[in-house]
Write an enzyme that holds these catalytic residues in place. Structure first.
Site, PDB file in Angstrom:
ATOM      1  NE  ARG A 233      -4.317  -1.426  -0.054  1.00 50.21           N
ATOM      2  CZ  ARG A 233      -4.318  -2.498  -0.667  1.00 50.21           C
ATOM      3  NH1 ARG A 233      -3.394  -2.785  -1.534  1.00 50.21           N
ATOM      4  NH2 ARG A 233      -5.416  -3.125  -0.884  1.00 50.21           N
ATOM      5  CG  ASP A 257       2.402  -2.423  -8.320  1.00 48.82           C
ATOM      6  OD1 ASP A 257       2.358  -2.311  -9.521  1.00 48.82           O
ATOM      7  OD2 ASP A 257       1.552  -3.208  -7.987  1.00 48.82           O
TER       8      ASP A 257
END
Length: 328
Positions: A233, A257
């Site tokens: 996250r 990511d």
């Protein structure tokens, strides 16, 4: 049950439509993300299906409740974007997909490590331009390196397992240790993990307690030149602190990511737009930074599992008023 799916893309419609042949729900696919402004689009749906960047705030939930929505079905594992307290007050149940394909995310983390280390992204463009020089492409052997895994749930466990296969020394930190991890790794304190790791990979859910876990203080405890990977996250990382770490070379490599302000960027084609996020744009200027747009989960197996588990969750709630994947 009528289900309004927010923030959907063509691949969502494809996999959910195929999976729904076994469940026969009425699916309404909506491209806009869920927010206070778009909640009205749920119309007369009983359930609403959301993804990681949908805004399930208290005000949004109140609008949904007024329309008769009784269930929020997350097609993801995390639920940090949901106001659980308001949902409970309104009697709205929350279900999630706790594990869709931990291998998909773990393998993407490994791909980022290998790409950063061996400069695959830079070599690719050089060769296409006829430049076969090796200067600037020097990497290191993963064998014998120390990797720190923060969070040893399914994804962190598999990531550590894969890296142990490369011959890495695997360290881990998790407030809830997994006994099986000791088969190939060692639990240590967070400070020891920072101090010893050549590579640090984040695999924990985002909570208020660990928001900006990677910050100015934690970065100063890391080995100079550390490689930092985040496929979990975005809010786990203080991006401005990481930029400072990159400039000081304390952080030698960074792969993301996820990004703490990704909701305005990821999953959209902005190639013809001016991206106004100056912090994100600054990250893109570093040659030792790789960013992918929240694609770690994006495999056929994962999308199949997400669709099937989500629809199964909805069916369980509809028929039994409970579910094994109930958040609350």
């Amino acid at each position: 049950m009528k289900v309004a799916l927010f923030g959907t893309k063509p691949y969502d419609e494809q996999f959910f439509t195929e999976a729904n042949e076994n469940y026969n729900h009425e699916l309404l696919f909506l491209e806009p993300h869920l927010s206070e402004k778009t909640a009205i689009l749920a119309q007369d749906a009983t359930a609403v299906c959301v993804f990681v960047n949908d805004e399930v705030s208290g005000d949004t939930l109140k609008i949904l409740a007024e329309q008769g929505v009784k269930l929020i079905a997350l097609r993801c594992a995390g639920y940090n974007n949901v106001d659980l307290e308001t949902a409970k007050e309104l009697g709205i149940k929350i279900v999630r997909v706790p594990a869709y394909s931990p291998h998909a995310v773990a393998e993407h983390a490994i791909a980022l490590i290998l790409t950063l280390n061996r400069k695959i992204h830079r070599a690719f463009y050089r060769v296409r331009e006829g430049n076969f020089a090796l200067n600037g492409l020097l990497g290191f052997d993963l064998y014998g390196r120390t990797v720190g895994i923060i969070g040893t749930g399914n994804i962190g466990y598999i990531t550590g397992q894969i890296l142990s296969g490369f011959g890495c020394k695997v360290l881990a930190y998790d407030p809830y240790p997994n006994e099986s991890f000791s088969n190939f790794g060692e639990y240590v304190s967070l400070d020891e993990l920072y101090a010893r790791s050549d590579i640090i990979s984040l695999h924990c859910p985002l909570t208020e307690e660990n928001r900006h876990l990677i910050n100015e203080t934690s970065i100063t405890k890391m080995k100079p030149g550390v490689m930092l990977i985040n496929t979990s996250r975005g809010g786990l990382i203080d991006t401005k602190a990481v930029i400072t770490g990159l400039k000081s070379k304390t952080i030698g490599y960074l792969a993301l990511d996820v990004y703490e302000k990704e909701s305005d960027l990821f999953f959209e084609d902005l190639s013809n737009e001016v991206i106004e996020d100056d912090v994100f744009q600054r990250l893109l200027t570093f040659p030792n930074v790789i960013i992918t747009g929240h694609q770690a989960f994006f495999t056929e197996e994962a999308l199949t599992n997400i669709a099937n588990t989500t629809l199964s969750n909805i069916t369980e709630i509809e028929t039994t008023n409970t579910c094994k994947n109930l958040v609350q």
